[in-house]
Design a protein around this motif. Structure first.
Motif, PDB file in Angstrom:
ATOM      1  N   ALA A 161       1.112   3.875  -0.732  1.00 31.79           N
ATOM      2  CA  ALA A 161       1.266   5.314  -0.493  1.00 31.79           C
ATOM      3  C   ALA A 161       2.208   5.975  -1.479  1.00 31.79           C
ATOM      4  O   ALA A 161       2.021   7.139  -1.847  1.00 31.79           O
ATOM      5  CB  ALA A 161       1.748   5.552   0.938  1.00 31.79           C
ATOM      6  N   PRO A 213      -2.294   9.667  -4.164  1.00 38.03           N
ATOM      7  CA  PRO A 213      -3.612   9.568  -3.534  1.00 38.03           C
ATOM      8  C   PRO A 213      -4.413   8.391  -4.083  1.00 38.03           C
ATOM      9  O   PRO A 213      -4.225   7.965  -5.227  1.00 38.03           O
ATOM     10  CB  PRO A 213      -4.283  10.901  -3.899  1.00 38.03           C
ATOM     11  CG  PRO A 213      -3.171  11.808  -4.266  1.00 38.03           C
ATOM     12  CD  PRO A 213      -2.091  10.951  -4.859  1.00 38.03           C
ATOM     13  N   ARG A 237      -5.361   8.524   2.757  1.00 33.70           N
ATOM     14  CA  ARG A 237      -4.866   8.669   1.393  1.00 33.70           C
ATOM     15  C   ARG A 237      -5.982   8.910   0.384  1.00 33.70           C
ATOM     16  O   ARG A 237      -5.706   9.199  -0.777  1.00 33.70           O
ATOM     17  CB  ARG A 237      -4.101   7.400   0.972  1.00 33.70           C
ATOM     18  CG  ARG A 237      -2.973   6.987   1.897  1.00 33.70           C
ATOM     19  CD  ARG A 237      -1.843   7.977   1.888  1.00 33.70           C
ATOM     20  NE  ARG A 237      -1.346   8.232   0.539  1.00 33.70           N
ATOM     21  CZ  ARG A 237      -0.438   9.166   0.250  1.00 33.70           C
ATOM     22  NH1 ARG A 237       0.029   9.935   1.222  1.00 33.70           N
ATOM     23  NH2 ARG A 237      -0.018   9.329  -0.981  1.00 33.70           N
TER      24      ARG A 237
END
Length: 247
Positions: free
Chosen positions: A70, A74, A122
């Motif tokens: 993370a 992204p 994500r």
């Protein structure tokens, strides 16, 4: 991408890194991941490969790996490649059979489900790409003399799961596709323990008269991961030299 340390996974990681991507490779064996990083970066340069060791059948390990990923931003492309043909049942009873099936389902299905679920939020929207590596065994059944059918069943389960994700994520501009390779040489699955006759039979089963290579799979994934594949989603794509014809 999962299963990025050897064979098909390492070839995919190298292909994506060559396109200028920073590629996270996940797997159980840290030393194998580090070796893959070093070999790939000999060609693409330093800093392109990020090894993240994790047992992707363990929910806590997957959550920890997702937290590390993370911080990188992204996720443009997620390739679920982890998988294995599990040793046949260690006995004749149903308990041994159940244990072998659970291990195959864990290695080939649960790894993809857990990692994708952990990273789904994500994925880049729009433009994200989710690629699931299945197998021709899911389309034709079986996986050779060492299989009790659990490998093919686990890979086939990926298809229905991926179709649901394609419907769910399509409105966000995220594509989901399944790539189902046939016989690919130079991999751990088709490595030691298989007879020359078995290998020759696999080649004879194709229409092109040769085994697939990890690079063949990597090139296909490279296209599926590209902006050019934005209208392709919810498909199972056979990459098997014609051993299994389109359906």
């Amino acid at each position: 991408m999962s299963g990025g340390g050897t064979g098909i996974g390492r070839a995919i990681a190298a292909r994506l890194a060559a396109d200028g991507n920073r590629v996270v490779i996940l797997g159980r064996r840290e030393a194998v991941l580090e070796e893959a990083r070093a070999r790939i970066e000999e060609t693409v340069g330093p800093g392109r490969i990020v090894p993240v060791p994790a047992d992707l059948t363990d929910p806590e390990a997957v959550e920890a790996a997702a937290a590390r990923i993370a911080v990188l931003g992204p996720v443009d492309v997620l390739v679920n490649n982890a998988g294995a043909i599990v040793t046949p049942p260690a006995g004749d009873g149903l308990a041994a059979l159940a244990d072998a099936w659970r291990k195959d389902l864990d290695a080939n299905l649960l790894t993809a489900v857990l990692l994708t679920t952990a990273l789904q939020g994500r994925l880049r929207r729009p433009g994200g790409r989710l690629v699931v590596i299945s197998s021709a065994a899911a389309q034709r059944g079986g996986a050779g003399p060492h299989s009790a059918g659990s490998y093919a069943a686990a890979k086939a389960a990926l298809h229905g799961w991926a179709f649901g994700l394609a419907r769910q994520l399509g409105p966000d501009g995220v594509t989901v596709n399944v790539l189902a390779p046939g016989y690919v040489a130079d991999t751990e699955i088709f490595g030691a323990g298989w007879s020359e006759e078995f290998h020759a039979g696999k080649v004879a089963d194709t229409l092109v008269g040769r085994a697939g290579t990890p690079a063949d799979v990597a090139e296909a994934v490279g296209f599926l991961a590209s902006p050019s594949a934005g209208y392709l989603t919810g498909q199972v794509i056979g990459l098997n030299g014609g051993a299994v014809l389109g359906r």
